[in-house]
Design a protein around this motif. Structure first.
Motif, PDB file in Angstrom:
ATOM      1  N   LEU A  12       0.878  -1.019   0.104  1.00 34.71           N
ATOM      2  CA  LEU A  12      -0.285   0.170  -0.469  1.00 34.71           C
ATOM      3  C   LEU A  12       0.939   1.533  -0.198  1.00 34.71           C
ATOM      4  CD1 LEU A  12      -2.393   1.418   0.202  1.00 34.71           C
ATOM      5  CD2 LEU A  12      -2.153   1.331   2.858  1.00 34.71           C
ATOM      6  N   TRP A  13       1.742   1.638   1.223  1.00 38.30           N
ATOM      7  CA  TRP A  13       2.468   2.811   0.756  1.00 38.30           C
ATOM      8  C   TRP A  13       3.471   3.104  -0.201  1.00 38.30           C
ATOM      9  CZ3 TRP A  13       0.249   5.808   3.548  1.00 38.30           C
ATOM     10  CH2 TRP A  13      -0.546   5.140   5.349  1.00 38.30           C
ATOM     11  N   GLU A  14       4.279   1.885  -1.110  1.00 38.13           N
ATOM     12  CA  GLU A  14       4.608   2.120  -1.994  1.00 38.13           C
ATOM     13  C   GLU A  14       3.749   2.571  -3.146  1.00 38.13           C
ATOM     14  OE1 GLU A  14       7.692  -0.653  -4.953  1.00 38.13           O
ATOM     15  OE2 GLU A  14       6.350  -1.615  -3.013  1.00 38.13           O
ATOM     16  N   CYS A  15       1.996   2.040  -2.901  1.00 36.52           N
ATOM     17  CA  CYS A  15       1.761   2.191  -3.954  1.00 36.52           C
ATOM     18  C   CYS A  15       1.050   4.205  -3.901  1.00 36.52           C
ATOM     19  CB  CYS A  15       0.393   1.190  -4.083  1.00 36.52           C
ATOM     20  SG  CYS A  15      -0.921   2.398  -5.140  1.00 36.52           S
ATOM     21  N   LEU A  16       1.060   4.529  -2.684  1.00 36.87           N
ATOM     22  CA  LEU A  16       0.997   5.634  -2.165  1.00 36.87           C
ATOM     23  C   LEU A  16       1.596   6.306  -2.464  1.00 36.87           C
ATOM     24  CD1 LEU A  16      -1.162   5.362   0.670  1.00 36.87           C
ATOM     25  CD2 LEU A  16      -2.403   5.710  -1.469  1.00 36.87           C
ATOM     26  N   ASP A  17       2.861   6.283  -1.925  1.00 36.39           N
ATOM     27  CA  ASP A  17       4.416   7.118  -2.878  1.00 36.39           C
ATOM     28  C   ASP A  17       4.552   6.749  -4.310  1.00 36.39           C
ATOM     29  OD1 ASP A  17       5.250   7.776  -0.337  1.00 36.39           O
ATOM     30  OD2 ASP A  17       6.375   5.679  -0.589  1.00 36.39           O
ATOM     31  N   LEU A  18       3.990   6.427  -5.037  1.00 33.10           N
ATOM     32  CA  LEU A  18       3.799   6.666  -6.523  1.00 33.10           C
ATOM     33  C   LEU A  18       3.386   8.195  -7.357  1.00 33.10           C
ATOM     34  CD1 LEU A  18       3.011   3.626  -8.078  1.00 33.10           C
ATOM     35  CD2 LEU A  18       5.732   3.949  -7.742  1.00 33.10           C
ATOM     36  N   SER A  19       4.087   9.007  -8.312  1.00 31.24           N
ATOM     37  CA  SER A  19       3.449   9.825  -9.112  1.00 31.24           C
ATOM     38  C   SER A  19       3.862  10.100 -10.099  1.00 31.24           C
ATOM     39  CB  SER A  19       3.398  11.211  -7.389  1.00 31.24           C
ATOM     40  OG  SER A  19       5.209  11.001  -7.798  1.00 31.24           O
ATOM     41  N   VAL A  20       3.133  10.691 -11.042  1.00 30.77           N
ATOM     42  CA  VAL A  20       3.090  11.006 -12.176  1.00 30.77           C
ATOM     43  C   VAL A  20       3.502  13.129 -11.940  1.00 30.77           C
ATOM     44  CG1 VAL A  20       1.087   9.781 -13.146  1.00 30.77           C
ATOM     45  CG2 VAL A  20       1.039  12.660 -12.736  1.00 30.77           C
ATOM     46  N   ALA A  29      -6.359  11.099 -11.215  1.00 33.26           N
ATOM     47  CA  ALA A  29      -6.566  11.161  -9.347  1.00 33.26           C
ATOM     48  C   ALA A  29      -5.354  10.179  -9.226  1.00 33.26           C
ATOM     49  CB  ALA A  29      -7.897  10.486  -9.313  1.00 33.26           C
ATOM     50  N   SER A  30      -5.259  11.030  -7.187  1.00 32.71           N
ATOM     51  CA  SER A  30      -4.208  10.234  -6.893  1.00 32.71           C
ATOM     52  C   SER A  30      -4.857   8.492  -6.374  1.00 32.71           C
ATOM     53  CB  SER A  30      -4.189  10.989  -5.532  1.00 32.71           C
ATOM     54  OG  SER A  30      -4.881  10.626  -4.973  1.00 32.71           O
ATOM     55  N   ASN A  31      -3.542   8.112  -6.234  1.00 29.29           N
ATOM     56  CA  ASN A  31      -3.796   6.627  -6.191  1.00 29.29           C
ATOM     57  C   ASN A  31      -4.569   6.652  -4.644  1.00 29.29           C
ATOM     58  OD1 ASN A  31      -2.161   6.079  -8.463  1.00 29.29           O
ATOM     59  ND2 ASN A  31      -0.623   5.042  -6.898  1.00 29.29           N
ATOM     60  N   ALA A  32      -3.906   7.560  -3.518  1.00 29.57           N
ATOM     61  CA  ALA A  32      -4.619   7.312  -2.197  1.00 29.57           C
ATOM     62  C   ALA A  32      -6.765   7.297  -2.956  1.00 29.57           C
ATOM     63  CB  ALA A  32      -4.219   8.697  -1.733  1.00 29.57           C
ATOM     64  N   PRO A  42     -17.529  -1.701  -3.991  1.00 27.84           N
ATOM     65  CA  PRO A  42     -16.181  -2.682  -3.989  1.00 27.84           C
ATOM     66  C   PRO A  42     -16.151  -3.310  -5.422  1.00 27.84           C
ATOM     67  CG  PRO A  42     -18.786  -3.373  -2.684  1.00 27.84           C
ATOM     68  CD  PRO A  42     -18.632  -1.562  -3.570  1.00 27.84           C
ATOM     69  N   GLU A  43     -16.606  -3.280  -6.816  1.00 32.75           N
ATOM     70  CA  GLU A  43     -16.670  -3.329  -7.713  1.00 32.75           C
ATOM     71  C   GLU A  43     -15.201  -3.066  -8.158  1.00 32.75           C
ATOM     72  OE1 GLU A  43     -19.379   1.015  -8.354  1.00 32.75           O
ATOM     73  OE2 GLU A  43     -19.018  -1.354  -6.912  1.00 32.75           O
ATOM     74  N   CYS A  44     -14.349  -1.775  -7.727  1.00 37.22           N
ATOM     75  CA  CYS A  44     -13.634  -1.809  -8.592  1.00 37.22           C
ATOM     76  C   CYS A  44     -12.656  -2.159  -7.959  1.00 37.22           C
ATOM     77  CB  CYS A  44     -13.254  -0.135  -7.856  1.00 37.22           C
ATOM     78  SG  CYS A  44     -14.093   1.070  -8.679  1.00 37.22           S
ATOM     79  N   ILE A  45     -12.198  -2.818  -8.681  1.00 40.78           N
ATOM     80  CA  ILE A  45     -10.598  -3.557  -8.628  1.00 40.78           C
ATOM     81  C   ILE A  45      -8.824  -2.549  -8.789  1.00 40.78           C
ATOM     82  CG2 ILE A  45      -9.253  -5.576  -9.017  1.00 40.78           C
ATOM     83  CD1 ILE A  45     -12.067  -6.717 -10.238  1.00 40.78           C
ATOM     84  N   PRO A  46      -8.220  -2.452  -7.663  1.00 46.57           N
ATOM     85  CA  PRO A  46      -7.373  -1.187  -7.842  1.00 46.57           C
ATOM     86  C   PRO A  46      -6.061  -2.612  -7.812  1.00 46.57           C
ATOM     87  CG  PRO A  46      -7.647  -1.941  -5.710  1.00 46.57           C
ATOM     88  CD  PRO A  46      -8.576  -1.936  -6.443  1.00 46.57           C
ATOM     89  N   LEU A  47      -4.915  -2.138  -8.490  1.00 47.63           N
ATOM     90  CA  LEU A  47      -4.041  -2.876  -9.089  1.00 47.63           C
ATOM     91  C   LEU A  47      -2.484  -2.436  -9.183  1.00 47.63           C
ATOM     92  CD1 LEU A  47      -5.835  -5.504 -11.432  1.00 47.63           C
ATOM     93  CD2 LEU A  47      -5.059  -6.143  -9.368  1.00 47.63           C
ATOM     94  N   ALA A  48      -1.491  -3.112  -8.725  1.00 51.21           N
ATOM     95  CA  ALA A  48      -0.028  -2.437  -8.862  1.00 51.21           C
ATOM     96  C   ALA A  48       0.348  -2.903 -10.430  1.00 51.21           C
ATOM     97  CB  ALA A  48       0.350  -2.826  -7.489  1.00 51.21           C
ATOM     98  N   ILE A  49       1.106  -1.828 -10.328  1.00 50.46           N
ATOM     99  CA  ILE A  49       1.489  -2.399 -11.601  1.00 50.46           C
ATOM    100  C   ILE A  49       3.248  -2.450 -11.773  1.00 50.46           C
ATOM    101  CG2 ILE A  49       2.429  -1.694 -14.234  1.00 50.46           C
ATOM    102  CD1 ILE A  49       0.217   0.023 -14.661  1.00 50.46           C
ATOM    103  N   TYR A  50       3.724  -4.009 -11.408  1.00 49.68           N
ATOM    104  CA  TYR A  50       5.296  -3.916 -11.159  1.00 49.68           C
ATOM    105  C   TYR A  50       6.121  -4.543 -12.520  1.00 49.68           C
ATOM    106  CZ  TYR A  50       4.190  -4.844  -6.393  1.00 49.68           C
ATOM    107  OH  TYR A  50       4.076  -4.361  -5.112  1.00 49.68           O
ATOM    108  N   HIS A  51       7.055  -4.049 -12.419  1.00 54.49           N
ATOM    109  CA  HIS A  51       8.104  -4.300 -13.654  1.00 54.49           C
ATOM    110  C   HIS A  51       9.197  -5.016 -13.001  1.00 54.49           C
ATOM    111  CE1 HIS A  51      12.318  -4.073 -15.835  1.00 54.49           C
ATOM    112  NE2 HIS A  51      11.260  -4.323 -16.553  1.00 54.49           N
ATOM    113  N   ASP A  52       8.972  -6.723 -12.888  1.00 55.66           N
ATOM    114  CA  ASP A  52       9.719  -7.494 -12.068  1.00 55.66           C
ATOM    115  C   ASP A  52       9.343  -7.517 -10.798  1.00 55.66           C
ATOM    116  OD1 ASP A  52      11.381  -8.721 -14.427  1.00 55.66           O
ATOM    117  OD2 ASP A  52      12.653  -7.177 -14.215  1.00 55.66           O
TER     118      ASP A  52
END
Length: 144
Positions: A12-20, A29-32, A42-52
């Motif tokens: 979560l915190w890693e995701c919240l630190d991402l910014s454009v 909109a912000s990730n937060a 609850p129909e919304c599905i949040p996903l992190a995008i990982y490179h490796d």
């Protein structure tokens, strides 16, 4: 390699630190806010995008409860990782994930008409403007 992974207490915190880039902040909109939205919708599905093993972005999609259609609500790549193809690959992966539901044949998203890079990304994936406008966003649709 790009993978899509659930948001959890571990990332979560890693995701919240991402910014454009600052000049892109008015377009997404912000990730937060997105993660908060997913808790009350609850129909919304949040996903992190990982490179490796490195988180490089965030996306959120849903089967919208109002129109019963799939929407990509958010797609962002952190400013440190833009222009490396991660957004393109993440978009293709979420499209394929949604296509797994054989009961639907369209995916919608909204884009600010001033966000030329986002429009280019979506058009390259096959999305087209359908003439609808919601607030500041113009609706694009991918029919498959």
């Amino acid at each position: 390699m790009i993978t899509l992974r659930p948001i959890s207490k571990d990332n979560l915190w890693e995701c919240l630190d991402l910014s454009v880039h600052p000049n892109q902040q008015q377009y997404v909109a912000s990730n937060a806010i997105s993660i908060s939205q997913s808790k009350v919708q609850p129909e919304c599905i949040p996903l992190a995008i990982y490179h490796d093993e490195m988180m490089v972005g965030f996306l959120m999609y849903c089967l919208d409860s109002e129109d019963d259609e799939y929407w990509i609500y958010r797609l962002m790549i952190d400013h440190h990782f833009q222009n490396q193809g991660f957004g393109t690959e993440a978009l293709h992966q979420v499209i394929e994930l949604i296509k797994g539901d054989k009961t639907r044949h369209q995916i919608f998203l909204g884009v600010n008409p001033e966000s030329a890079p986002a429009i280019h990304l979506y058009e390259e994936a096959g999305f087209e403007f359908n003439g609808q406008i919601f607030g500041q966003e113009h609706v694009m649709v991918l029919t498959y």
